[in-house]
Design a protein around this motif. Structure first.
Motif, PDB file in Angstrom:
ATOM      1  N   GLN A   1      29.041  32.801  44.894  1.00  0.00           N
ATOM      2  CA  GLN A   1      29.377  34.158  45.347  1.00  0.00           C
ATOM      3  C   GLN A   1      30.202  34.899  44.294  1.00  0.00           C
ATOM      4  OE1 GLN A   1      29.562  31.543  47.373  1.00  0.00           O
ATOM      5  NE2 GLN A   1      28.394  32.055  49.190  1.00  0.00           N
ATOM      6  N   ARG A   2      31.127  34.160  43.696  1.00  0.00           N
ATOM      7  CA  ARG A   2      31.983  34.794  42.695  1.00  0.00           C
ATOM      8  C   ARG A   2      31.166  35.201  41.473  1.00  0.00           C
ATOM      9  NH1 ARG A   2      35.159  30.808  45.075  1.00  0.00           N
ATOM     10  NH2 ARG A   2      37.170  31.533  45.844  1.00  0.00           N
TER      11      ARG A   2
ATOM     12  N   VAL B   1      27.954  35.868  41.448  1.00  0.00           N
ATOM     13  CA  VAL B   1      27.094  37.005  41.834  1.00  0.00           C
ATOM     14  C   VAL B   1      27.914  38.299  41.787  1.00  0.00           C
ATOM     15  CG1 VAL B   1      25.805  38.045  43.756  1.00  0.00           C
ATOM     16  CG2 VAL B   1      25.506  35.627  43.232  1.00  0.00           C
ATOM     17  N   SER B   2      29.148  38.230  42.326  1.00  0.00           N
ATOM     18  CA  SER B   2      30.013  39.418  42.325  1.00  0.00           C
ATOM     19  C   SER B   2      30.323  39.854  40.894  1.00  0.00           C
ATOM     20  CB  SER B   2      31.325  39.133  43.044  1.00  0.00           C
ATOM     21  OG  SER B   2      31.070  38.708  44.338  1.00  0.00           O
TER      22      SER B   2
ATOM     23  N   THR C   1      27.325  41.462  39.373  1.00  0.00           N
ATOM     24  CA  THR C   1      27.093  42.826  39.889  1.00  0.00           C
ATOM     25  C   THR C   1      28.050  43.818  39.232  1.00  0.00           C
ATOM     26  OG1 THR C   1      26.687  41.735  41.992  1.00  0.00           O
ATOM     27  CG2 THR C   1      26.778  44.120  42.046  1.00  0.00           C
ATOM     28  N   VAL C   2      29.324  43.433  39.174  1.00  0.00           N
ATOM     29  CA  VAL C   2      30.332  44.320  38.577  1.00  0.00           C
ATOM     30  C   VAL C   2      29.999  44.581  37.102  1.00  0.00           C
ATOM     31  CG1 VAL C   2      32.766  44.437  37.945  1.00  0.00           C
ATOM     32  CG2 VAL C   2      32.145  43.622  40.168  1.00  0.00           C
TER      33      VAL C   2
ATOM     34  N   PHE D   1      37.419  47.461  38.303  1.00  0.00           N
ATOM     35  CA  PHE D   1      36.579  46.510  37.578  1.00  0.00           C
ATOM     36  C   PHE D   1      37.388  45.288  37.147  1.00  0.00           C
ATOM     37  CE2 PHE D   1      35.543  45.341  33.111  1.00  0.00           C
ATOM     38  CZ  PHE D   1      34.394  44.609  33.361  1.00  0.00           C
TER      39      PHE D   1
ATOM     40  N   LEU E   1      40.256  44.171  38.380  1.00  0.00           N
ATOM     41  CA  LEU E   1      40.717  43.376  39.535  1.00  0.00           C
ATOM     42  C   LEU E   1      39.626  42.415  39.989  1.00  0.00           C
ATOM     43  CD1 LEU E   1      42.664  45.765  41.939  1.00  0.00           C
ATOM     44  CD2 LEU E   1      43.499  43.694  40.902  1.00  0.00           C
ATOM     45  N   LEU E   2      38.406  42.956  40.129  1.00  0.00           N
ATOM     46  CA  LEU E   2      37.322  42.130  40.659  1.00  0.00           C
ATOM     47  C   LEU E   2      36.826  41.105  39.637  1.00  0.00           C
ATOM     48  CD1 LEU E   2      35.331  44.915  42.538  1.00  0.00           C
ATOM     49  CD2 LEU E   2      36.731  43.151  43.580  1.00  0.00           C
TER      50      LEU E   2
ATOM     51  N   TYR F   1      39.448  38.377  38.596  1.00  0.00           N
ATOM     52  CA  TYR F   1      39.646  37.413  39.687  1.00  0.00           C
ATOM     53  C   TYR F   1      38.566  36.329  39.588  1.00  0.00           C
ATOM     54  CZ  TYR F   1      39.170  35.154  44.123  1.00  0.00           C
ATOM     55  OH  TYR F   1      39.046  34.181  45.067  1.00  0.00           O
ATOM     56  N   CYS F   2      37.307  36.763  39.393  1.00  0.00           N
ATOM     57  CA  CYS F   2      36.190  35.800  39.330  1.00  0.00           C
ATOM     58  C   CYS F   2      36.347  34.888  38.116  1.00  0.00           C
ATOM     59  CB  CYS F   2      34.856  36.534  39.266  1.00  0.00           C
ATOM     60  SG  CYS F   2      34.553  37.535  40.719  1.00  0.00           S
TER      61      CYS F   2
ATOM     62  N   ARG G   1      44.953  30.146  36.605  1.00  0.00           N
ATOM     63  CA  ARG G   1      44.219  31.401  36.810  1.00  0.00           C
ATOM     64  C   ARG G   1      44.687  32.515  35.887  1.00  0.00           C
ATOM     65  NH1 ARG G   1      42.811  32.681  43.083  1.00  0.00           N
ATOM     66  NH2 ARG G   1      41.747  30.732  43.504  1.00  0.00           N
TER      67      ARG G   1
END
Lengths: 412, 249
Positions: B3-4, B6-7, B10-11, B38, B40-41, B44-45, B57
Motif C-alpha cells: 500500500q505504501r 502504491v501510494s 501515485t504521488v 508531497f 509528507l506523503l 513517510y513511505c 525513519r
C-alpha cells in the motif's frame, strides 16, 4: 520575521477564539448570533489588515497562501466527508429534493439579477460578469446552521418535522452551492475568461474531479495498513495539503477538490469516521483563521458596490422565499409549513466565506467587489436571521396548533 | 508495504506529470502547499521502507528530502524551500518545545554529575579536536588557505563550536521511534538538550572572541549579556507554562 509574528498573532487569536466563540452564552439574540458565529473575526481581520493597522499587509497575506490553500481544501474535505450516501438515505428523500429545488431557485434568481448589475453598473464583459454572478449565486445558496442552532436551543418548536427540514436544508444546501461553483469554474476556466471553449470546459471539469479522486485514493490506500493515530494525522494532513496544492498548481479550486476528496473518502474509506474526526479537531481554528484572512484582505469602498450589496441581499431573500415556497408546494411534506419559512434560512457563514476566499485566490481582479458583498451580506443576515427564525417558529407553532385542532375536530 | 509503495508511486506520478512534463500547461513555479503535501506523503513511505531495512525513519525522511529536492530528482526547487522557510522556524520552535518537555528536572538532578561530565568531555574534546584539525589542515581548505594564523584560529574555532552541536529533533525522533526508556535514554536526552543551551552561549563567546582576533575590537559584553537574558527569559516562561495552569484540562 513579520510573517512569523503574523502567524503567532493569528494562532493566538484562533486559539482564544476556539474557546470563546461558538458557545451558547447569555447575550441578546441578535448579538449572540453575530458574536458567536465568528463574524467578529472578519472585523478583527479587517482591523489587522490594510484597512486598519496593516499588520497583515499584502506581502504577509501572500505568504499565508499555503495555509489558505490548506484551509480551503480542509473545509471542502470536511464538508465532503459528511456526505456518506448510506447516512443520507436514512432521511426522507423529499428533503433532498426540496433542498435541491430551493438551492437551484435561489442560485438562478441571484445569478440572473447580479449578472445584469455586473454588466450594466460595473461594465464587465459577458464571461467575467457571468462568472462573478454565478459565484454570488453559489454563495447565496449556502445557509449557515449557527442561527438555527442558537434559536432552536432557546425557543421550543413543536413542529419537529419543520425543524428537521430546516436543519437538513442548512446542512446540505452547501453541496449544491459547491456544485454550481464547480460548474462555473469548469465552464469558464481561468485561462479562458475571454472566450468560451466547450472542449476546454469538459477537460477542466474532469481534471477537477480527478484532483479530488487521486488524493482520496492515496488516503484510502494508506488507510489499509496498520497505523498509529499520529501516522493517520500525517496521512490526512498530507492528503489535504496535496489535494489543495494540486488544485492550486493547475489553477483549480482547492475547495472543490477537497470536497470531492472528502466525498470519495466518506464513501470508500474504511476509516471514514476517523478521518472526519481528525479533521473536525481543527475545524474551528481553521474557520477562524479563514475569517481573519478574508477580513484582512477586505478593501471596502463606498461606491457602486453598495448597489450590488442591496441587489444581492434582496434577491437572496426573494430566492429563499420563492425557492422554499415552490419546493414545499411540489413535494408537500407531512407536517404544516409556514409559507415564508425560507426566511428562517437566511444566515450565512463558513462555506460562503470559503467560496469567496477561493474565488479571490483564482480571480483576484474580480474578487474585491465580491468579498465586500459577501461580508456585508453575512453581517446583515446574522443580525436579522434569529428574529426571522423566531417569527417562523411562532407561525409554525400556531399552524401546528390549528392542524391538531382541525384533526381532533374531524375525529370527534 | 504494498500500500505504501502504491501510494508513493501515485504521488510520484502526479508530481512527475506536473514538474517534468508540460501536458497540463502548468507554471514553472511549484506551489509550496503541493511540495509540503508531497513531502509528507512520500517521505513517510520512504521512511517506512528504510525502517524495514533496519534504518531509523528519520533517515528515510532526510533521504526523501535529499532525493526529491533541487539537487537530484528536482521535484521542487530552491524557491520552494525558501517559501517553506516558515515551516522550518515553526518546526524548530516545536522541536525545542518538545525537547524541553522531555527534560525532567528530577532526572537531570539525579544524573547531574554524569551529565556535566558528558557535556564537558564532549564539548571540550570535539571543540578542541575539530578546531585543531581544521587549523592543521588549513592549507588544504581553499577558503582558509589564503589567511594568516589569527584568522585561521578564528575560523577553526567557529568550525569547532558548530561541530559540537547535535540535533535534539533527531534524538527525540529516534527515541520516540524505538520507544527507548531508561537511564541511558534520559542521559542522552538531557545531554543533547543541555548541550544545545551550552552551545548557544559558547557560540556567542566564540564569535566575540573571533571579532577580537580579527578586528581587534573589545569583547562585546552586551551581546553575551543579551544571550543570557534570552536564556533566562526562556527558562522563566517555560517554568511558568510548565506549572500547567495555562494548559487545557
Amino acid at each position: 520575521m513579520k510573517f512569523i509574528m503574523a502567524i503567532a498573532v493569528i494562532t493566538v487569536i484562533a486559539l482564544i477564539g476556539t474557546r470563546v466563540t461558538f458557545l451558547n452564552r447569555k447575550l441578546p439574540i441578535g448579538i449572540r448570533n453575530f458574536l458567536l458565529t465568528g463574524v467578529e473575526y472578519i472585523f478583527i481581520g479587517a482591523a489587522l489588515g490594510k484597512m486598519g493597522l496593516n499588520f497583515l499587509d499584502v506581502a504577509a497575506l501572500q505568504n499565508f497562501e499555503p495555509f489558505l490553500l490548506f484551509g480551503l481544501s480542509l473545509v471542502g474535505f470536511l464538508y465532503g466527508s459528511q456526505f456518506e450516501i448510506k447516512l443520507i438515505r436514512r432521511l426522507p428523500r423529499y428533503f433532498f429534493s426540496i433542498t435541491a429545488l430551493q438551492s437551484s431557485v435561489i442560485f438562478l434568481i441571484v445569478t440572473f439579477f447580479t449578472y445584469f448589475i455586473f454588466q450594466s453598473v460595473f461594465l464587465l464583459s459577458t464571461l467575467p460578469s457571468l462568472l462573478s454572478a454565478i459565484m454570488l449565486g453559489s454563495t447565496a445558496a449556502c445557509t449557515a446552521q449557527s442561527a438555527l442552532a442558537i434559536v432552536s436551543k432557546n425557543y421550543k418548536l413543536n413542529n419537529k418535522g419543520l425543524l428537521e427540514l430546516l436543519r437538513y436544508i442548512s446542512s446540505v444546501d452547501g453541496l449544491f452551492a459547491l456544485v454550481f461553483f464547480t460548474l462555473a469554474l469548469s465552464i469558464i476556466p481561468i485561462d479562458h475568461l475571454d472566450e468560451f471553449h466547450l472542449p476546454d470546459s469538459i477537460n477542466s471539469f474532469f481534471i477537477t474531479i480527478l484532483l479530488g479522486v487521486i488524493p482520496a485514493f492515496i488516503l484510502i490506500t494508506l488507510g489499509k495498513i496498520r497505523f498509529s493515530d499520529q501516522e493517520y494525522l500525517v496521512f490526512v494532513i498530507g492528503t489535504i495539503l496535496f489535494c489543495g496544492g494540486l488544485a492550486a498548481q493547475i489553477q483549480h479550486s482547492p475547495l472543490v477538490s477537497g470536497l470531492i476528496c472528502g466525498m470519495v473518502t466518506a464513501n470508500f474509506c474504511r476509516h471514514r469516521t476517523r478521518a472526519l474526526q481528525t479533521v473536525l479537531t481543527a475545524e474551528k481554528s481553521v474557520y477562524i483563521i479563514l475569517l481573519l484572512l478574508i477580513g484582512a484582505s477586505w478593501d471596502f469602498k463606498f461606491d457602486c458596490r453598495l448597489i450590488l450589496i442591496g441587489v444581492y441581499f434582496m434577491t437572496r431573500i426573494l430566492g429563499k422565499i420563492v425557492g422554499n415556497y415552490i419546493a414545499v408546494k411540489i413535494y408537500r411534506p407531512y407536517f404544516p409549513v409556514p409559507p415564508l419559512y425560507g426566511l428562517g434560512l437566511l444566515s450565512e457563514g463558513g462555506l460562503t466565506v470559503a467560496i469567496a476566499l477561493n474565488f479571490q485566490l483564482l480571480y483576484p481582479e474580480l474578487a474585491d467587489i465580491l468579498v465586500t458583498v459577501v461580508i456585508a451580506s453575512i453581517t446583515l443576515n446574522d443580525f436579522i436571521s434569529p428574529k426571522l427564525i423566531i417569527r417562523q417558529f411562532k407561525e409554525a407553532n400556531s399552524r401546528e396548533l390549528n392542524w391538531k385542532t382541525r384533526d381532533e375536530g374531524r375525529l370527534s | 508495504m504494498t500500500q505504501r509503495i502504491v501510494s508513493l508511486f501515485t504521488v510520484l506520478v502526479c508530481m512527475s506529470l506536473i514538474v517534468h512534463t508540460n501536458i497540463l500547461n502548468m507554471f514553472q513555479h511549484i506551489s509550496p502547499t503541493l511540495v509540503l503535501g508531497f513531502l509528507l506523503l512520500s517521505t513517510y513511505c520512504i521512511g517506512y521502507v528504510l525502517e524495514k531495512a533496519g534504518l531509523p525513519r528519520i533517515t528515510g525522511y532526510i533521504f526523501g528530502g535529499l532525493l526529491f529536492g533541487p539537487y537530484f530528482l528536482r521535484y521542487f526547487n530552491e524557491e520552494s524551500i525558501v517559501e517553506l522557510g516558515f515551516i522550518n522556524s515553526l518546526a524548530l520552535a516545536f522541536i525545542a518545545f518538545c525537547a524541553g518537555g522531555e527534560l525532567k528536572a528530577s532526572n537531570v538532578r539525579k544524573n547531574l554529575k554524569n551529565i556535566s561530565w558528558l557535556i564537558t568531555g564532549q564539548t571540550l574534546i570535539v571543540f578542541l579536536g575539530v578546531s585543531f584539525i581544521v587549523f592543521a589542515l588549513g592549507d588544504c581548505i581553499p577558503f582558509i588557505a589564503g589567511y594568516g594564523t589569527t584568522v585561521r584560529i578564528a575560523i577553526s574555532s567557529i568550525f569547532g563550536i558548530i561541530s559540537v552541536a547535535c540535533s535534539p529533533s533527531s534524538t527525540i525522533a529516534i527515541i520516540s521511534e524505538t520507544k527507548a526508556k531508561g537511564n541511558f535514554t534520559d542521559a542522552v536526552l538531557s545531554v543533547t538538550i543541555a548541550k544545545d543551551v551550552v552551545i548557544i552561549v559558547l557560540f556567542g563567546i566564540v564569535i566575540s572572541f573571533c571579532e577580537v582576533l580579527i578586528r581587534n575590537t573589545g569583547i562585546q559584553v552586551s551581546f553575551i549579556l543579551l544571550l543570557f537574558v534570552e536564556i533566562i527569559v526562556a527558562i522563566g516562561l517555560g517554568g511558568d507554562f510548565g506549572q500547567g495552569d495555562h494548559l487545557p484540562d
